[in-house]
Design a protein around this motif. Structure first.
Motif, mmCIF file in Angstrom:
data_model
loop_
_atom_site.group_PDB
_atom_site.id
_atom_site.type_symbol
_atom_site.label_atom_id
_atom_site.label_comp_id
_atom_site.label_asym_id
_atom_site.label_seq_id
_atom_site.Cartn_x
_atom_site.Cartn_y
_atom_site.Cartn_z
ATOM 1 N N LEU A 164 23.965 56.865 -44.143
ATOM 2 C CA LEU A 164 23.261 56.305 -45.154
ATOM 3 C C LEU A 164 21.846 56.281 -44.867
ATOM 4 O O LEU A 164 21.727 55.922 -43.697
ATOM 5 C CB LEU A 164 23.757 54.954 -45.660
ATOM 6 C CG LEU A 164 25.512 54.983 -45.780
ATOM 7 C CD1 LEU A 164 26.073 53.604 -46.124
ATOM 8 C CD2 LEU A 164 25.967 55.769 -47.011
ATOM 9 N N PRO A 165 21.000 56.071 -45.726
ATOM 10 C CA PRO A 165 19.675 55.756 -45.337
ATOM 11 C C PRO A 165 19.364 54.514 -45.043
ATOM 12 O O PRO A 165 20.108 53.727 -45.073
ATOM 13 C CB PRO A 165 18.894 56.102 -46.874
ATOM 14 C CG PRO A 165 19.989 56.377 -47.791
ATOM 15 C CD PRO A 165 21.505 56.327 -47.228
ATOM 16 N N GLU A 166 18.250 54.391 -44.030
ATOM 17 C CA GLU A 166 17.795 52.961 -43.452
ATOM 18 C C GLU A 166 16.664 52.555 -44.476
ATOM 19 O O GLU A 166 15.630 52.947 -44.745
ATOM 20 C CB GLU A 166 17.564 53.271 -42.336
ATOM 21 C CG GLU A 166 16.712 52.132 -41.435
ATOM 22 C CD GLU A 166 15.968 52.417 -40.163
ATOM 23 O OE1 GLU A 166 15.723 53.561 -39.933
ATOM 24 O OE2 GLU A 166 15.600 51.526 -39.676
ATOM 25 N N PRO A 167 17.242 51.337 -45.035
ATOM 26 C CA PRO A 167 16.336 50.451 -45.761
ATOM 27 C C PRO A 167 15.399 49.616 -44.941
ATOM 28 O O PRO A 167 15.871 49.519 -43.723
ATOM 29 C CB PRO A 167 17.083 49.438 -46.473
ATOM 30 C CG PRO A 167 18.384 49.204 -45.802
ATOM 31 C CD PRO A 167 18.429 50.523 -44.937
ATOM 32 N N THR A 168 14.412 49.078 -45.348
ATOM 33 C CA THR A 168 13.385 48.172 -44.470
ATOM 34 C C THR A 168 13.815 46.780 -44.921
ATOM 35 O O THR A 168 14.223 46.733 -46.076
ATOM 36 C CB THR A 168 12.117 48.240 -45.161
ATOM 37 O OG1 THR A 168 11.606 49.462 -44.821
ATOM 38 C CG2 THR A 168 11.027 47.149 -44.507
ATOM 39 N N TYR A 169 13.687 45.769 -44.261
ATOM 40 C CA TYR A 169 14.400 44.551 -44.385
ATOM 41 C C TYR A 169 13.311 43.155 -44.361
ATOM 42 O O TYR A 169 12.229 43.661 -43.784
ATOM 43 C CB TYR A 169 15.274 44.135 -43.253
ATOM 44 C CG TYR A 169 16.763 44.701 -43.371
ATOM 45 C CD1 TYR A 169 17.894 44.118 -44.246
ATOM 46 C CD2 TYR A 169 16.787 45.974 -42.756
ATOM 47 C CE1 TYR A 169 18.887 45.285 -44.397
ATOM 48 C CE2 TYR A 169 18.065 46.875 -42.986
ATOM 49 C CZ TYR A 169 19.063 46.221 -43.637
ATOM 50 O OH TYR A 169 20.328 47.025 -43.692
ATOM 51 N N LEU A 170 13.623 42.282 -45.233
ATOM 52 C CA LEU A 170 12.459 41.432 -45.341
ATOM 53 C C LEU A 170 13.607 40.084 -45.459
ATOM 54 O O LEU A 170 14.239 39.998 -46.547
ATOM 55 C CB LEU A 170 11.671 41.392 -46.476
ATOM 56 C CG LEU A 170 10.625 40.615 -46.460
ATOM 57 C CD1 LEU A 170 9.483 41.008 -47.571
ATOM 58 C CD2 LEU A 170 10.789 39.244 -46.680
ATOM 59 N N HIS A 171 13.791 39.370 -44.143
ATOM 60 C CA HIS A 171 14.538 38.179 -44.380
ATOM 61 C C HIS A 171 13.587 36.929 -44.649
ATOM 62 O O HIS A 171 12.790 36.494 -43.884
ATOM 63 C CB HIS A 171 15.203 37.996 -42.986
ATOM 64 C CG HIS A 171 16.214 38.871 -42.893
ATOM 65 N ND1 HIS A 171 16.061 40.140 -42.247
ATOM 66 C CD2 HIS A 171 17.600 39.188 -43.330
ATOM 67 C CE1 HIS A 171 17.072 41.067 -42.104
ATOM 68 N NE2 HIS A 171 18.143 40.522 -42.847
ATOM 69 N N HIS A 172 13.901 36.281 -45.784
ATOM 70 C CA HIS A 172 12.925 35.369 -45.986
ATOM 71 C C HIS A 172 13.421 33.813 -45.730
ATOM 72 O O HIS A 172 14.497 33.676 -45.305
ATOM 73 C CB HIS A 172 12.579 35.255 -47.587
ATOM 74 C CG HIS A 172 13.494 34.840 -48.364
ATOM 75 N ND1 HIS A 172 14.852 33.944 -48.471
ATOM 76 C CD2 HIS A 172 14.477 35.873 -49.283
ATOM 77 C CE1 HIS A 172 15.478 33.959 -49.309
ATOM 78 N NE2 HIS A 172 15.498 35.293 -49.871
ATOM 79 N N ARG A 173 12.488 33.025 -45.583
ATOM 80 C CA ARG A 173 12.600 31.575 -45.010
ATOM 81 C C ARG A 173 13.670 31.064 -46.202
ATOM 82 O O ARG A 173 14.047 31.658 -47.510
ATOM 83 C CB ARG A 173 11.312 30.489 -45.268
ATOM 84 C CG ARG A 173 10.846 30.475 -46.455
ATOM 85 C CD ARG A 173 9.568 29.954 -46.428
ATOM 86 N NE ARG A 173 8.668 29.793 -47.685
ATOM 87 C CZ ARG A 173 8.828 29.094 -48.735
ATOM 88 N NH1 ARG A 173 9.759 27.872 -48.809
ATOM 89 N NH2 ARG A 173 8.383 29.217 -49.889
ATOM 90 N N LEU A 174 14.430 29.895 -45.636
ATOM 91 C CA LEU A 174 15.312 29.269 -46.598
ATOM 92 C C LEU A 174 15.051 27.979 -47.159
ATOM 93 O O LEU A 174 14.208 27.360 -46.560
ATOM 94 C CB LEU A 174 16.657 28.930 -45.825
ATOM 95 C CG LEU A 174 17.270 30.419 -44.886
ATOM 96 C CD1 LEU A 174 18.683 30.124 -44.199
ATOM 97 C CD2 LEU A 174 17.826 31.182 -46.175
ATOM 98 N N ILE A 175 15.181 27.570 -48.588
ATOM 99 C CA ILE A 175 14.965 26.504 -49.142
ATOM 100 C C ILE A 175 15.976 24.981 -48.748
ATOM 101 O O ILE A 175 17.152 25.733 -48.881
ATOM 102 C CB ILE A 175 15.050 26.652 -50.583
ATOM 103 C CG1 ILE A 175 14.105 27.865 -50.763
ATOM 104 C CG2 ILE A 175 14.648 25.261 -51.279
ATOM 105 C CD1 ILE A 175 12.681 27.582 -50.758
ATOM 106 N N THR A 176 15.378 24.188 -48.171
ATOM 107 C CA THR A 176 16.158 23.109 -47.956
ATOM 108 C C THR A 176 16.128 21.970 -49.095
ATOM 109 O O THR A 176 15.227 21.786 -49.715
ATOM 110 C CB THR A 176 15.538 22.406 -46.528
ATOM 111 O OG1 THR A 176 14.328 22.339 -46.568
ATOM 112 C CG2 THR A 176 15.897 23.475 -45.360
ATOM 113 N N ASP A 177 17.052 21.092 -48.934
ATOM 114 C CA ASP A 177 17.028 19.910 -49.713
ATOM 115 C C ASP A 177 16.377 18.757 -49.350
ATOM 116 O O ASP A 177 15.851 18.729 -48.046
ATOM 117 C CB ASP A 177 18.578 19.741 -50.260
ATOM 118 C CG ASP A 177 19.487 19.091 -49.277
ATOM 119 O OD1 ASP A 177 18.647 18.776 -48.078
ATOM 120 O OD2 ASP A 177 20.524 19.272 -49.346
#
Ligand code: GLU
Length: 288
Positions: A240-253
């Protein structure tokens, strides 16, 4: 021919969306707008026992309320189970899949299994079972899941590529350029690809869908960073083709914990009923 960039937001319809989801969806949406990219919403409902149509409807309504607009028709994973089964067969034909007869209790009591992001790391109990033992268990109808032999899968993927595997993370280079990160999914143990009840695992469905939908950029939370090395290995093995990744920060309570459905975080619906606007949500998650 230039390929149009594409990204997606892929909720599981097992609850209402909270501001953490809004942040993820808006991050992908804003990225798509800035890059003239396609924006896709995909419903990740392989687990039929936890997915509900009313949640799906409510999630799509909340996303539209936030101001998002996506390609139609929306892809539902539950409508593509035969595709995933084909992917599983291919991994099986490569000799990388084995039946696992362990119960949860067997795994929990197995010697000193460490904890990983998906719970106790499977210690590989059923991997070395002989063909005879396997066949006897299968013949007597013992329930089994199918697991990927992750070390062999990595080894084969590296041989196919002729190189150590890496994945591309947007903006993680020293000067904010894209960086390439090493791929080693072995610490997560041999992942389940199909559960005992036949449900196909997220890991297999997600890589196949991203490819089927032409996703060039996978934008999702840092909570899934651990899974990307495995996804990269599956992409190589399934060609399968290779995508680029962007893992974003997580929102906390307010307690500093990551927002999550199972933690009962305040939903977008409740906030909306209280008069909160989409602009307020943007401000709240810090992407105004
Ligand atoms: N369906 C996953 C979730 O709700 C997201 C999967 C992904 O973005 O790769 O957490």
């Amino acid at each position: 021919m230039t390929i149009r960039l594409a990204t997606r937001f892929a909720p599981s319809p097992n609850g209402h969306l909270h501001p953490g989801h809004a942040f993820s969806a808006l991050t992908a949406w804003d990225w798509a707008c800035a890059h003239d990219a396609r924006f896709i919403v995909r419903i990740e409902d392989t687990d039929r026992s936890r997915s509900r149509e009313d949640f799906e409807r409510a999630q799509l309504e909340d996303l539209a309320w936030l101001g998002l607009d996506w390609e139609q028709p929306v892809r539902r994973q539950s409508e593509h189970m035969t595709d995933y089964a084909r992917g599983l067969d291919r991994l099986r034909d490569l000799g990388l899949v084995y039946p696992c007869f362990c119960t949860r209790k067997d795994i929990a009591t197995a010697a000193q299994a460490p904890h990983g992001p998906e719970g106790i790391v499977y210690p590989g109990t059923c991997r070395p079972l002989s063909k005879d033992v396997r066949e006897t268990k299968l013949a007597t109808g013992t329930a089994f899941a199918l697991r990927l032999d992750v070390a062999r899968a990595l080894d084969l993927a590296e041989r196919l590529k002729g190189n150590r595997l890496t994945f591309t993370e947007e903006g993680c280079g020293p000067d904010g350029e894209n960086g390439r990160l090493p791929v080693d999914p072995r610490p997560m143990g041999d992942p389940v690809l199909a559960r005992k009840d036949g449900v196909i695992a997220y890991h297999l469905a997600v890589v196949m869908d991203d490819a089927a939908q032409g996703i060039t950029h996978v934008i999702r939370g840092q909570d899934l960073f651990f899974a990307t090395p495995l996804h990269r290995v599956l992409q190589v093995l399934l060609d399968l083709p290779e995508p680029t990744y962007l893992h974003h920060r997580l929102i906390t309570d307010e307690t500093g914990e990551r927002m999550a459905k199972r933690r009962g975080s305040t939903t977008l619906r409740d906030m909306r009923a209280d008069g909160v606007t989409p602009q307020d949500i943007r401000r709240m998650v810090g992407i105004d």
